[in-house]
Design an enzyme around this catalytic site. Structure first.
Site: not given
Ligand code: GLA
Length: 387
Positions: A36, A174
């Site tokens: 992301d 997230d």
């Molecule tokens: C964490 C971060 C997300 C993403 C994941 C890995 O959850 O908050 O933004 O980068 O790691 O996919």
């Protein structure tokens, strides 16, 4: 649940006059990990577990916070004139960060509030308890002040506060998954432009099982930022030889053709993961649309291998959970989920195999790691709601 929460609120804050009850989910990512912040695709879904909040606006500027998950901390006080991060403020830096972030967008939080939280997401498990608190706070403020903010805005405001107030350089996955959650659907999101579509998850005769390693992340946040900067450097090197904006712009073939522009072997592996994981995510959603759940599971497994060997964000705890899961008949796919270095794995397990999955993976984990894992059979839920 609502009654119990209001009762507790009354116990802590004296009465429930003007108080309302809110909920925001946690999330699990099915595939598309560490893509992301590389302009790639992700495929997360909101859960039916998450964070409950009871809130009421105050006449003065006082902020009073209480968490049922940290009862020993008691009521933590602050004011809306002090929306700055303080180490000793602990979890309250999350709601405060969101209040600050609304202000940065021209939506001033002028009054104080009484806020009580209760989360049923295991803490520090990688199911995004912090993003859940952020989106929850956003939906409370929107309701309390009539602020014009869409659910997508709540996601962006949450991420902005986490990046700039809490100093964690996370991507958008997230907060987006939580704010935009839809029952029984995962969200296929292109993080380069925030275009997304919902994909129904109909697991005939199977369920999503989350295995929580109970390993606290520890060094996780600094490693997370390290991976981000490795990817940024690799991108800059690739940009010397091909016109791309993000690693997500590359196909596997293009990557193989141009990878020698990346002058360090480790960085090459990191970039390889970002490129291949993005393509895997696109393929996984295609497979799902064709009802090919076996293929979806294989891609989940391949995702874990890549996170273990190329991106190196797993560790013995997550590897044990996944490798033990793979041994069990009826496991369609299993991989780590979230940032890694601890936290949880996500598995798709046939109904008839769930009991033996929990028993066998649990026993093998305890034996090898020395403490127990926890297991949750979860359901995909909606985004934030007022109860
Ligand atoms: C964490 C971060 C997300 C993403 C994941 C890995 O959850 O908050 O933004 O980068 O790691 O996919």
């Amino acid at each position: 649940m609502k009654e119990k929460l209001l009762q507790k609120f009354e116990e802590i804050f004296g009465d429930t006059e003007g108080a309302k009850v809110y909920f925001a989910p946690g999330r699990v990512n099915l595939i598309g990990e560490h893509t992301d912040y590389n302009g790639g695709h992700v495929f997360p879904c909101a859960l039916t577990i998450g964070t409950y909040g009871v809130a009421r606006k105050r006449e003065d500027k006082k902020l009073r916070f209480f968490s049922m998950n940290f009862e020993n901390l008691g009521v933590i006080e602050s004011t809306v004139d002090d929306l700055k991060p303080h180490k000793e403020a602990g979890w309250t830096n999350y709601p405060k960060g969101v209040m600050w972030a609304f202000g940065e967008r021209g939506m001033q939080v002028t009054n104080g509030m009484d806020l009580m939280l209760f989360g049923n997401i295991p803490n520090g498990s990688g199911l995004s308890s912090s993003a859940s608190v952020e989106v929850l706070t956003g939906s409370i403020l929107r309701d309390m002040y009539g602020f014009e903010a869409s659910n997508q805005d709540l996601a962006l405001i949450g991420q902005f506060s986490e990046n700039n107030f809490n100093g964690v350089n996370c991507g958008i996955m997230d907060q987006f998954a939580i704010a935009m959650g839809k029952k029984d659907n995962a969200i296929f999101l292109d993080t380069s432009n925030l275009q997304f579509e919902y994909a129904p998850i109909q697991l005939k005769g199977a369920k999503i099982v989350i295995s929580c390693s109970n390993k606290k992340r520890g060094l996780g946040d600094s490693k997370y930022n390290e991976r981000r900067s490795e990817c940024e450097t690799a991108l800059a090197e690739l940009q010397q030889v091909i016109g791309i904006n993000t690693l997500g712009d590359l196909s596997e073939e293009q990557f193989e053709l141009y990878k020698t522009a990346i002058k360090d072997e480790v960085r090459q592996k990191r970039a390889k993961h970002a490129v291949y994981e993005n393509q895997r995510t696109i393929q996984a959603v295609e497979a799902l649309k064709k009802d090919d759940i076996e293929k979806f599971g294989q891609l989940m497994n391949a995702s874990h291998v890549s996170l273990r060997d190329d991106y190196e964000v797993t560790g013995v705890e997550l590897d044990t959970l996944v490798e033990e899961a793979w041994k069990i008949d009826g496991v369609i796919g299993s991989r780590m989920t979230g940032a890694g270095f601890g936290g949880c794995t996500v598995s798709i397990v046939k109904d008839e195999a769930i009991d033996s999955f929990i028993e066998k993976v649990g026993a093998a984990y305890l034996k090898k790691i020395g403490y127990a894992a926890d297991f949750y059979v979860v359901e995909i839920g909606d985004g934030p709601v007022i109860l």
